[in-house]
Design a protein around this motif. Structure first.
Motif, PDB file in Angstrom:
ATOM      1  N   LEU A 135     -16.128  -6.448   0.773  1.00 17.78           N
ATOM      2  CA  LEU A 135     -16.994  -6.885   1.870  1.00 17.78           C
ATOM      3  C   LEU A 135     -18.417  -7.101   1.369  1.00 17.78           C
ATOM      4  O   LEU A 135     -19.057  -8.114   1.696  1.00 17.78           O
ATOM      5  CB  LEU A 135     -16.975  -5.856   3.000  1.00 17.78           C
ATOM      6  N   LEU A 136     -18.930  -6.161   0.574  1.00 18.58           N
ATOM      7  CA  LEU A 136     -20.285  -6.284   0.038  1.00 18.58           C
ATOM      8  C   LEU A 136     -20.403  -7.516  -0.861  1.00 18.58           C
ATOM      9  O   LEU A 136     -21.398  -8.247  -0.813  1.00 18.58           O
ATOM     10  CB  LEU A 136     -20.666  -5.022  -0.733  1.00 18.58           C
ATOM     11  N   LYS A 137     -19.387  -7.771  -1.673  1.00 18.28           N
ATOM     12  CA  LYS A 137     -19.403  -8.953  -2.541  1.00 18.28           C
ATOM     13  C   LYS A 137     -19.501 -10.234  -1.716  1.00 18.28           C
ATOM     14  O   LYS A 137     -20.283 -11.137  -2.021  1.00 18.28           O
ATOM     15  CB  LYS A 137     -18.138  -8.990  -3.409  1.00 18.28           C
ATOM     16  N   ALA A 138     -18.687 -10.315  -0.651  1.00 21.32           N
ATOM     17  CA  ALA A 138     -18.687 -11.515   0.188  1.00 21.32           C
ATOM     18  C   ALA A 138     -20.018 -11.678   0.923  1.00 21.32           C
ATOM     19  O   ALA A 138     -20.537 -12.784   1.049  1.00 21.32           O
ATOM     20  CB  ALA A 138     -17.534 -11.453   1.185  1.00 21.32           C
ATOM     21  N   VAL A 139     -20.557 -10.570   1.393  1.00 20.69           N
ATOM     22  CA  VAL A 139     -21.837 -10.588   2.113  1.00 20.69           C
ATOM     23  C   VAL A 139     -22.970 -11.078   1.220  1.00 20.69           C
ATOM     24  O   VAL A 139     -23.826 -11.859   1.642  1.00 20.69           O
ATOM     25  CB  VAL A 139     -22.149  -9.175   2.661  1.00 20.69           C
ATOM     26  N   THR A 169     -27.097  -7.853   8.863  1.00 22.71           N
ATOM     27  CA  THR A 169     -27.476  -6.914   7.803  1.00 22.71           C
ATOM     28  C   THR A 169     -26.309  -5.962   7.547  1.00 22.71           C
ATOM     29  O   THR A 169     -25.437  -5.790   8.400  1.00 22.71           O
ATOM     30  CB  THR A 169     -28.716  -6.080   8.180  1.00 22.71           C
ATOM     31  N   LEU A 170     -26.319  -5.360   6.371  1.00 24.07           N
ATOM     32  CA  LEU A 170     -25.281  -4.383   6.012  1.00 24.07           C
ATOM     33  C   LEU A 170     -25.926  -3.147   5.412  1.00 24.07           C
ATOM     34  O   LEU A 170     -26.702  -3.239   4.459  1.00 24.07           O
ATOM     35  CB  LEU A 170     -24.295  -4.985   5.008  1.00 24.07           C
ATOM     36  N   VAL A 179     -29.069  -4.445   3.246  1.00 24.18           N
ATOM     37  CA  VAL A 179     -29.207  -5.781   2.661  1.00 24.18           C
ATOM     38  C   VAL A 179     -28.981  -6.848   3.721  1.00 24.18           C
ATOM     39  O   VAL A 179     -28.295  -6.625   4.724  1.00 24.18           O
ATOM     40  CB  VAL A 179     -28.209  -5.989   1.496  1.00 24.18           C
ATOM     41  N   LYS A 180     -29.559  -8.021   3.478  1.00 30.11           N
ATOM     42  CA  LYS A 180     -29.359  -9.158   4.360  1.00 30.11           C
ATOM     43  C   LYS A 180     -28.007  -9.811   4.058  1.00 30.11           C
ATOM     44  O   LYS A 180     -27.593  -9.885   2.913  1.00 30.11           O
ATOM     45  CB  LYS A 180     -30.475 -10.189   4.169  1.00 30.11           C
ATOM     46  N   TYR A 186     -18.864 -15.901   5.810  1.00 28.17           N
ATOM     47  CA  TYR A 186     -18.028 -16.141   6.978  1.00 28.17           C
ATOM     48  C   TYR A 186     -16.960 -15.065   7.082  1.00 28.17           C
ATOM     49  O   TYR A 186     -16.467 -14.543   6.073  1.00 28.17           O
ATOM     50  CB  TYR A 186     -17.376 -17.527   6.931  1.00 28.17           C
ATOM     51  N   PHE A 187     -16.586 -14.766   8.325  1.00 28.65           N
ATOM     52  CA  PHE A 187     -15.728 -13.622   8.634  1.00 28.65           C
ATOM     53  C   PHE A 187     -14.552 -14.072   9.492  1.00 28.65           C
ATOM     54  O   PHE A 187     -14.731 -14.679  10.554  1.00 28.65           O
ATOM     55  CB  PHE A 187     -16.570 -12.584   9.391  1.00 28.65           C
ATOM     56  N   ILE A 188     -13.336 -13.801   9.000  1.00 24.80           N
ATOM     57  CA  ILE A 188     -12.109 -14.069   9.762  1.00 24.80           C
ATOM     58  C   ILE A 188     -11.269 -12.798   9.782  1.00 24.80           C
ATOM     59  O   ILE A 188     -11.192 -12.080   8.771  1.00 24.80           O
ATOM     60  CB  ILE A 188     -11.274 -15.201   9.122  1.00 24.80           C
TER      61      ILE A 188
END
Length: 324
Positions: A135-139, A169-170, A179-180, A186-188
């Motif tokens: 998730l962090l990588k994709a963000v 943000t995460l 982080v921004k 994108y999220f599915i």
């Protein structure tokens, strides 16, 4: 006697060195293979997908949702092609595809990241020892994250997504940073219908952040036939035998005695197995090959409402009823 001991010691050293060299060579070969097979960029693998009917419409809906910056959900029974469609969509966008299939074992650190204990001993609790989660990588990279079987996750885990989808943000508690979210992220998510065993009701906070809900079901007969054709990996099988496979699959799906029906993948496996069996005997596939394959694929691909009934006996009865 001393000479014998010395000779034995030298032979032992030579043997040890030989084994060490062989092990190092094997390890080096495995590392080389790992490097070659590791997916480091966008997935270039060709995806066999049949964009007809509901799949064409679902892909168009995903694109509209993406362009409108609205998170999307794919809802449908097991094996209706939700993950395949999401992977194809990521490839179409030119994005990396990061994903997690949710179970009770998935925790927030599975998604965000964690400290590697070995590296902590060397670098301490710093970025050098932190392992980034999918998730962090994709963000950070602005790629696509796919949450498979999202309604099997507990609410505590789903809370990780709330700020991402609302505030962009995460929070990374381990690094004491926020982080921004990259503007191209994108999220599915994908989920089974709520009546499936093991599913949970999604919290209202999470549901409100998913804006587009795309429903998929088992495809019509002609589309499923085309899907099987596109995924049999070579070989020949007469059209009428492929139709019998689809007949069999659809018959079982309509049976109220079946709690978990066969997926599209099940039909593909029956066709592939039948083809390979026919090739073994250097002939074209026959109805007997279909029957043989069905008895080895279907019993573990379905679940019956009555747990005391054996699936193998059920499959045999179905084959007899439909004349296979």
């Amino acid at each position: 006697m001393d000479d014998i001991i010395s000779l034995f010691f030298i032979l032992f050293l030579l043997w040890f060195l030989l084994i060490s060299v062989m092990l190092l060579s094997e390890k080096s070969d495995l590392i080389e293979r790992l490097e070659k097979m590791t997916i480091t960029g966008k997935d270039e693998e060709k995806i066999n997908i049949v964009l007809e009917g509901q799949y064409k419409e679902a892909l168009e809906d995903l694109m509209l949702a993406y362009e409108a910056k609205i998170p999307a959900a794919l809802i449908g029974p097991v094996g209706t092609g939700k993950t395949l469609l999401a992977r194809y969509f990521a490839q179409k966008l030119g994005k990396r595809f990061y994903w997690i299939t949710f179970t009770d074992l998935v925790r927030p650190h599975t998604l965000v990241g964690y400290f590697d204990p070995i590296k902590v001993l060397q670098y301490g609790y710093t970025l050098q020892s932190f392992v980034f989660g999918p998730l962090l990588k994709a963000v950070l990279s602005g790629d696509l994250f796919f949450g498979n079987e999202i309604n099997r996750a507990d609410e505590y885990v789903l809370n990780v997504f709330l700020d991402i989808l609302e505030e962009k943000t995460l929070e990374i508690p381990q690094l004491q940073r926020r982080v921004k979210v990259h503007e191209d992220f994108y999220f599915i998510v994908a989920m089974n219908p709520s009546e499936y065993k093991g599913t949970r009701k999604l919290s209202e906070a999470f549901r409100s952040r998913i804006g587009v809900w795309i429903h998929l079901d088992y495809p019509p007969r002609h589309i499923e036939l085309n899907i099987i054709k596109a995924n049999i990996l070579g070989g020949e099988i007469p059209e009428h035998l492929l139709e019998r496979i689809v007949d069999m699959i659809n018959y079982i799906r309509r049976d109220s005695a079946v709690e978990k029906p066969p997926s599209i993948r099940t039909g593909i496996y029956i066709a592939r197995f039948a083809i390979r069996r026919a090739q073994k005997y250097r002939r074209k596939a026959t109805i007997e090959d279909i029957k043989y394959a069905a008895l080895r694929v279907l019993p573990e691909a379905i679940e019956l409402s009555n747990p005391e009934e054996k699936t193998i006996e059920y499959v045999k009865n179905v084959l007899m009823r439909i004349g296979i």
